[in-house]
Design an enzyme around this catalytic site. Structure first.
Site, PDB file in Angstrom:
ATOM      1  N   GLU A   1     -16.903 -24.521  31.863  1.00 13.54           N
ATOM      2  CA  GLU A   1     -16.223 -25.125  33.023  1.00 13.54           C
ATOM      3  C   GLU A   1     -15.591 -26.470  32.666  1.00 13.54           C
ATOM      4  OE1 GLU A   1     -15.741 -23.843  36.103  1.00 13.54           O
ATOM      5  OE2 GLU A   1     -16.747 -21.976  35.591  1.00 13.54           O
TER       6      GLU A   1
ATOM      7  N   TYR B   1     -18.692 -30.214  38.856  1.00 12.82           N
ATOM      8  CA  TYR B   1     -19.625 -29.732  37.825  1.00 12.82           C
ATOM      9  C   TYR B   1     -18.973 -29.817  36.442  1.00 12.82           C
ATOM     10  CZ  TYR B   1     -22.180 -26.299  34.974  1.00 12.82           C
ATOM     11  OH  TYR B   1     -22.861 -25.669  33.956  1.00 12.82           O
TER      12      TYR B   1
ATOM     13  N   SER C   1     -20.798 -26.496  29.093  1.00 11.61           N
ATOM     14  CA  SER C   1     -20.285 -25.352  29.849  1.00 11.61           C
ATOM     15  C   SER C   1     -18.789 -25.129  29.646  1.00 11.61           C
ATOM     16  CB  SER C   1     -20.561 -25.603  31.335  1.00 11.61           C
ATOM     17  OG  SER C   1     -19.789 -24.740  32.120  1.00 11.61           O
TER      18      SER C   1
END
Ligand code: NAP
Length: 321
Positions: A127, A149, A125
């Protein structure tokens, strides 16, 4: 016939990827943490009901992973299962980190020990990059995740690269930026904005309550992004790729576009400070040139085009209910 296992088949990306692989002639096995989570509606929506073999699989349990691998002897595994909400990861940091990392470790060890010819795709991801000094983000941008996360995805990203380099396995990361579709769960921003706006239009909701709208994100269209997942495993060599649109868009512009589309009064947009994230990234967008060049993956949709599709689908489905 090739066989592919898709973990996390009950999520957004799983059904779109299953549809693509079925069209390409694969046998598709989809795994779920529990049979109780089977969402046949998503399969029906894509016209693939009864075509995906469903298996219960606890990815925490390596014996279970080995059992499934030995049962189906897959050519490819697409690991999509994850606690994937950034917001929820602040409320469930331990569960998020534990599941998102151990699941990947179990897959890697099972492949290394028992079936080293399997190709593994790991759903990484954007992120992971978090707060960056330079944009656009490329695969070489230093990572500085700012959520549990993001940290969990960074750890599993590096387990993938470590196994590839140490054991010469075909294991690759697709580093996806946000991608949306009709099948997105209701707790994600774009889906929530569209659904709540339609509810306002229909008179069943009085306002749209959202978090910080002054942030920008790189958004794309899920059915196009799952094609990149498949292409990553068809490449000559295992590698890591950024999959993104290459542009960021202000969340406020998304909300206002949806309100304009549905002709709703913008005074009904309420920004609630309680919904702001503890550690928000202001702007993030990526560089997809490596995927374009090596995978021949082309993506040219503006996010407003994607919004048109998503609003129409949501309106059609609301009126068909
Ligand atoms: P999603 O809709 O949240 O689906 C995630 C899947 O993982 C679901 O099937 C879910 O099962 C399963 N899962 C969650 N927690 C689990 C647990 N503790 N044990 C077992 N299974 C669990 O995610 P998505 O949008 O399809 O994304 C697919 C993958 O790409 C995820 O790994 C996500 O982190 C990653 N990713 C997505 C995006 C995006 O914009 N969509 C961007 C970057 C990366 P349940 O249905 O039972 O909860």
């Amino acid at each position: 016939m090739k066989t592919a296992i898709i973990t996390g088949i009950s999520g957004q990306d799983g059904p779109y990827l299953a549809k693509l692989l079925l069209e390409k002639g694969y046998k598709v096995v989809g795994t779920l943490r529990s049979y109780r989570c089977v969402n046949t509606k998503n399969f029906e929506y894509l016209g693939i009901e009864n075509r995906v073999t469903i298996e219960e699989l606890d990815l925490h349990d390596m014996a279970n992973v080995i059992r499934i691998i030995q049962k189906y002897r897959p050519d490819e595994i697409y690991n999509l299962a994850a606690q994937s909400s950034v917001g929820l990861s602040f409320e469930q940091p331990i569960g998020t980190f534990t599941f998102n990392t151990i699941s990947v470790n179990n897959l890697l060890e099972s492949i290394r020990l028992f079936s080293p010819s399997i190709k593994l795709y790991q759903a990484s991801s954007s992120e992971m990059y978090g707060r960056v000094e330079k944009m656009p983000i490329t695969i070489n941008t230093p990572m500085h995740p700012v959520s549990p996360y993001g940290v969990s995805k960074m750890a599993s990203y590096f387990m993938i690269t470590t196994y590839r380099e140490s054991y010469n396995l075909f294991v690759s990361n697709g580093v996806m930026f946000n991608h949306e579709s009709y099948l997105r769960s209701n707790n994600f921003f774009v889906k929530k904005v569209i659904r709540d706006s339609i509810a306002i239009k229909n008179g069943t909701l009085d306002k749209l309550v959202v978090g910080n709208l002054n942030v920008k994100r790189d958004f794309g269209y899920a059915p196009a992004y799952v094609e990149a997942m498949w292409k990553i495993l068809q490449s000559d060599k295992a590698d890591d790729f950024i999959i993104c649109s290459g542009k960021s868009i202000l969340l406020r512009d998304i909300v206002e576009y949806v309100f304009n589309f549905l002709n709703i009064d913008k005074r009904l947009i309420v920004e609630d400070k309680n919904l702001f994230r503890p550690n928000e990234i202001e702007d993030i967008y990526g560089d997809n040139s490596k995927a374009r060049e090596i995978l021949d993956w082309n993506y040219d949709m503006s996010f407003f085009e994607v919004l048109d599709i998503l609003i129409e689908e949501e309106l059609n489905n609301a009126s068909n209910k």
